[in-house]
Design a protein around this motif. Structure first.
Motif, PDB file in Angstrom:
ATOM      1  N   ALA A   1       2.239   1.824  -3.289  1.00 52.36           N
ATOM      2  CA  ALA A   1       1.533   2.345  -4.510  1.00 52.36           C
ATOM      3  C   ALA A   1       1.100   3.566  -4.111  1.00 52.36           C
ATOM      4  O   ALA A   1       0.732   3.928  -4.835  1.00 52.36           O
ATOM      5  CB  ALA A   1      -0.344   1.135  -4.345  1.00 52.36           C
ATOM      6  N   SER A   2       0.556   3.922  -3.131  1.00 53.52           N
ATOM      7  CA  SER A   2       0.667   5.721  -2.702  1.00 53.52           C
ATOM      8  C   SER A   2       2.273   6.739  -3.563  1.00 53.52           C
ATOM      9  O   SER A   2       1.903   7.335  -3.956  1.00 53.52           O
ATOM     10  CB  SER A   2       0.113   5.584  -1.137  1.00 53.52           C
ATOM     11  OG  SER A   2      -0.903   5.168  -0.716  1.00 53.52           O
TER      12      SER A   2
ATOM     13  N   ILE B   1       4.214   5.590  -5.704  1.00 53.52           N
ATOM     14  CA  ILE B   1       3.806   5.722  -7.380  1.00 53.52           C
ATOM     15  C   ILE B   1       3.363   6.446  -7.824  1.00 53.52           C
ATOM     16  O   ILE B   1       3.494   7.099  -8.610  1.00 53.52           O
ATOM     17  CB  ILE B   1       3.660   4.377  -7.988  1.00 53.52           C
ATOM     18  CG1 ILE B   1       4.846   3.659  -7.424  1.00 53.52           C
ATOM     19  CG2 ILE B   1       3.446   4.014  -9.369  1.00 53.52           C
ATOM     20  CD1 ILE B   1       4.900   1.568  -7.539  1.00 53.52           C
ATOM     21  N   ILE B   2       1.897   6.320  -6.912  1.00 54.08           N
ATOM     22  CA  ILE B   2       1.023   7.503  -7.361  1.00 54.08           C
ATOM     23  C   ILE B   2       0.935   8.926  -7.351  1.00 54.08           C
ATOM     24  O   ILE B   2       1.027  10.027  -8.519  1.00 54.08           O
ATOM     25  CB  ILE B   2      -0.901   7.341  -6.390  1.00 54.08           C
ATOM     26  CG1 ILE B   2      -0.878   6.024  -7.008  1.00 54.08           C
ATOM     27  CG2 ILE B   2      -2.077   8.464  -7.127  1.00 54.08           C
ATOM     28  CD1 ILE B   2      -2.016   5.219  -6.370  1.00 54.08           C
ATOM     29  N   ILE B   3       1.986   9.277  -5.877  1.00 52.88           N
ATOM     30  CA  ILE B   3       2.271  10.589  -5.776  1.00 52.88           C
ATOM     31  C   ILE B   3       3.392  10.796  -6.648  1.00 52.88           C
ATOM     32  O   ILE B   3       3.361  12.148  -6.948  1.00 52.88           O
ATOM     33  CB  ILE B   3       3.121  10.817  -4.673  1.00 52.88           C
ATOM     34  CG1 ILE B   3       0.896  10.646  -3.661  1.00 52.88           C
ATOM     35  CG2 ILE B   3       3.175  12.238  -4.193  1.00 52.88           C
ATOM     36  CD1 ILE B   3       2.055  10.443  -2.172  1.00 52.88           C
ATOM     37  N   LYS B   4       3.891   9.728  -7.855  1.00 53.47           N
ATOM     38  CA  LYS B   4       5.527  10.355  -8.106  1.00 53.47           C
ATOM     39  C   LYS B   4       4.728  10.835  -9.481  1.00 53.47           C
ATOM     40  O   LYS B   4       5.267  11.472 -10.344  1.00 53.47           O
ATOM     41  CB  LYS B   4       6.091   9.742  -8.151  1.00 53.47           C
ATOM     42  CG  LYS B   4       7.482   9.512  -8.609  1.00 53.47           C
ATOM     43  CD  LYS B   4       8.576   9.623  -7.699  1.00 53.47           C
ATOM     44  CE  LYS B   4       9.642  10.678  -8.306  1.00 53.47           C
ATOM     45  NZ  LYS B   4      10.970  11.976  -7.427  1.00 53.47           N
ATOM     46  N   ARG B   5       3.979   9.773  -9.984  1.00 46.46           N
ATOM     47  CA  ARG B   5       3.599  10.603 -11.209  1.00 46.46           C
ATOM     48  C   ARG B   5       2.631  11.154 -11.355  1.00 46.46           C
ATOM     49  O   ARG B   5       2.971  12.024 -11.973  1.00 46.46           O
ATOM     50  CB  ARG B   5       2.417   9.486 -11.613  1.00 46.46           C
ATOM     51  CG  ARG B   5       3.319   7.632 -11.876  1.00 46.46           C
ATOM     52  CD  ARG B   5       2.374   6.799 -12.513  1.00 46.46           C
ATOM     53  NE  ARG B   5       2.453   5.609 -12.554  1.00 46.46           N
ATOM     54  CZ  ARG B   5       2.070   4.586 -13.499  1.00 46.46           C
ATOM     55  NH1 ARG B   5       0.772   4.498 -12.953  1.00 46.46           N
ATOM     56  NH2 ARG B   5       2.510   3.601 -13.144  1.00 46.46           N
ATOM     57  N   LYS B   6       2.267  11.799  -9.985  1.00 44.42           N
ATOM     58  CA  LYS B   6       1.155  13.618 -10.284  1.00 44.42           C
ATOM     59  C   LYS B   6       2.735  14.319 -10.544  1.00 44.42           C
ATOM     60  O   LYS B   6       2.352  15.475 -10.922  1.00 44.42           O
ATOM     61  CB  LYS B   6       0.758  13.498  -9.311  1.00 44.42           C
ATOM     62  CG  LYS B   6      -0.778  12.483  -8.392  1.00 44.42           C
ATOM     63  CD  LYS B   6      -1.477  12.833  -7.313  1.00 44.42           C
ATOM     64  CE  LYS B   6      -2.923  11.976  -7.617  1.00 44.42           C
ATOM     65  NZ  LYS B   6      -3.424  12.720  -6.171  1.00 44.42           N
TER      66      LYS B   6
ATOM     67  N   TYR C   1       0.385  -0.909   0.214  1.00 47.20           N
ATOM     68  CA  TYR C   1      -0.486  -0.232  -0.090  1.00 47.20           C
ATOM     69  C   TYR C   1       0.289   1.150  -0.381  1.00 47.20           C
ATOM     70  O   TYR C   1       0.776   2.704  -0.336  1.00 47.20           O
ATOM     71  CB  TYR C   1      -0.821   0.086   1.082  1.00 47.20           C
ATOM     72  CG  TYR C   1      -1.379   1.031   1.466  1.00 47.20           C
ATOM     73  CD1 TYR C   1      -2.340   1.940   0.281  1.00 47.20           C
ATOM     74  CD2 TYR C   1      -1.184   1.947   2.364  1.00 47.20           C
ATOM     75  CE1 TYR C   1      -2.873   3.379   1.255  1.00 47.20           C
ATOM     76  CE2 TYR C   1      -1.377   3.385   3.229  1.00 47.20           C
ATOM     77  CZ  TYR C   1      -2.935   3.756   2.268  1.00 47.20           C
ATOM     78  OH  TYR C   1      -3.296   4.747   2.644  1.00 47.20           O
TER      79      TYR C   1
ATOM     80  N   THR D   1      -0.508   7.622   5.266  1.00 51.29           N
ATOM     81  CA  THR D   1      -0.371   7.643   3.950  1.00 51.29           C
ATOM     82  C   THR D   1       1.775   7.869   5.134  1.00 51.29           C
ATOM     83  O   THR D   1       1.688   8.068   6.108  1.00 51.29           O
ATOM     84  CB  THR D   1       0.188   8.446   3.634  1.00 51.29           C
ATOM     85  OG1 THR D   1       0.324  10.186   3.446  1.00 51.29           O
ATOM     86  CG2 THR D   1      -1.301   8.095   2.556  1.00 51.29           C
TER      87      THR D   1
END
Length: 377
Positions: free
Chosen positions: A149-150, A152-157, A146, A279
C-alpha cells in the motif's frame, strides 16, 4: 484413483511437517539472531569513529544469520543454545478414550517392524502450534500489505513527473528526493529544489545506487516481515536504515572534500522531512536522523588505520561468537525434511484387529497417528 490419494496424502504430510519444522526453525533462528543484534548495537557505540560502511556490513551478518538454513558450530559461540524453544513444544496431542496398539510394517524409514501404544489419556501441549503458525502468517500478511500500500501511494504521487536527465525525474507531488524501484530504479527530485542543491542531492542518490541500497533496504523489510514478532528485529531495521544513510553521506563527503561539507549539510537540512512510519521503500535523502547526519558530515574525518583495524578485528570476533551455535547444539535443518511412507497398517483395538493396505484407510490411520503423541512399547 488410489494414486491420486497417495499423492494427496504425501503432499498433506509434507505441508504439515514443513510448517511445523519451518516455523520452529524461524523462531529459534530469530532468537539466536537476537544475540547478534544486541552485540552489534553495543559495537555501534564502541565504533563511532569507524567507517560507516563497516557498520552496515555488520547488519549484513544479521541477514545471513536469518536466511541461512543451517549454522556452523563453534566452541567460541556465546549463544546459549541453538534450540531455545524445544521441538517437543510443537508436537500436537489429543485425548482418547481407549488404548490402541499400532503395528507398522514395510516402512522404508525403519529397518524393522515397529509397535506403538497410543494411550487413552494424552496430556495436552501448552503451545498450540497451529494457532501460533497462522498468527505468524497473519502478521507477515499485514506487513506485506502495508508495504504494498505504501508503494502504491508513493507511485501515485510520482505518476506525473518530468524527465531531468538519465534516470532522474522532477515531480511536483513530493517534498524530498528519493529512489523508487528495485530492478529499474529512478531518482525523483522535488520540482522546486534549488539548482545549487541538486548537485549534492544527486551525488547522494547516485551513491545509494552504487551501493545497491535500493536492494538491501527492501530485503531488510522482508526479513522484518518474517520476524515481526521479535522487537529486536524492529530495532535492527531502524538502525539499518540510519546506518545506510550515514554510510552514503560518508561516501559523498569523501568525494566532495572539505569544502563540500557545509553546502551538503545545508542541502540535507533543506530536504529534511519528518519521518512518521517505517517503510520498505523508497530510499530517501532527508528522511532519517537528519540532525545526527549533519553533525556527522560536519565532523567527518578520515578514520585512522588503527581504528579500521580494531573495527575489523571486533567484527570478526562478533561473527565467530554470535553467528555460530554452541557445539552439540540441536537445531532443526529445514533442508532435511523426511516424510514417512506407510504401505501396510495392522491395528489392534478393543473391538478387534484391523489391518489394511487400502490408501484411503491408511490415510485416516496416518492422520490419527500424527494427531497424538506416541510412545514406544
Amino acid at each position: 484413483m488410489d494414486s491420486w490419494i497417495d499423492i494427496y496424502n504425501v503432499f498433506a504430510g509434507f505441508i504439515e511437517r514443513f510448517y511445523t519444522d519451518f516455523f520452529f526453525w524461524v523462531l529459534n533462528t530469530s532468537i539466536s539472531a537476537s544475540f547478534l543484534v544486541a552485540a552489534i548495537i553495543i559495537l555501534r557505540l564502541i565504533l563511532k569513529k569507524a567507517p560507516k560502511v563497516l557498520i552496515v556490513a555488520l547488519w549484513g551478518m544479521v541477514a545471513i544469520r536469518l536466511i541461512c538454513p543451517f549454522s556452523l558450530e563453534s566452541a567460541l559461540s556465546l549463544i546459549p543454545s541453538g534450540e531455545t524453544i524445544p521441538s517437543e513444544q510443537f508436537e500436537t496431542a489429543e485425548t482418547r478414550n481407549d488404548d490402541y496398539n499400532l503395528h507398522i510394517v514395510s516402512n522404508p524409514i525403519y529397518s524393522e517392524d515397529v509397535d506403538y501404544t497410543m494411550p487413552g489419556d494424552v496430556e495436552s501441549n501448552s503451545l498450540d502450534s497451529i494457532y501460533a503458525y497462522f498468527g505468524w502468517l497473519g502478521g507477515i500478511g499485514v506487513m506485506l500489505v502495508y508495504s504494498a500500500a505504501s508503494y502504491i501511494i508513493i507511485k501515485r504521487k510520482v505518476r506525473v513527473s518530468a524527465p531531468y536527465k538519465d534516470n532522474i525525474l522532477l515531480c511536483d507531488g513530493i517534498k524530498t528526493p528519493f529512489i523508487l524501484g528495485v530492478f529499474k530504479p529512478k531518482i525523483y527530485l522535488p520540482s522546486d529544489i534549488p539548482d545549487e542543491e541538486k548537485e549534492y542531492v544527486i551525488a547522494h542518490e547516485m551513491a545509494h545506487l552504487k551501493r545497491r541500497d535500493h536492494w538491501w533496504k527492501p530485503l531488510g523489510f522482508v526479513l522484518l516481515s518474517i520476524h515481526w514478532f521479535n522487537p529486536l528485529m524492529w530495532v535492527a531495521y531502524i538502525l539499518l536504515c540510519r546506518d545506510i544513510e550515514f554510510a552514503c553521506d560518508e561516501k559523498v563527503i569523501r568525494s566532495l572534500g572539505e569544502e563540500g561539507k557545509k553546502p551538503y549539510s545545508e542541502a540535507l537540512l533543506n530536504c529534511s522531512v519528518p519521518r512518521k512510519m517505517i517503510t520498505a521503500c523508497p530510499v530517501a535523502f532527508g528522511e532519517t536522523g537528519v540532525k545526527d547526519r549533519i553533525k556527522s558530515v560536519l565532523n567527518y574525518k578520515k578514520p585512522a588505520f588503527w581504528v579500521i583495524l580494531i573495527a575489523v578485528v571486533l567484527s570478526i570476533v562478533v561473527a565467530v561468537c554470535f553467528m555460530t551455535n554452541p557445539a552439540g547444539s540441536k537445531l532443526v535443518n529445514v533442508l532435511d525434511i523426511k516424510i514417512p511412507i506407510i504401505s501396510y497398517i495392522n491395528i489392534s483395538t478393543p473391538d478387534g484387529v484391523f489391518d489394511t493396505n487400502n490408501t484411503d484407510e491408511m490415510g485416516v490411520a496416518a492422520d490419527f497417528v500424527k494427531s497424538i503423541r506416541v510412545y514406544d512399547n
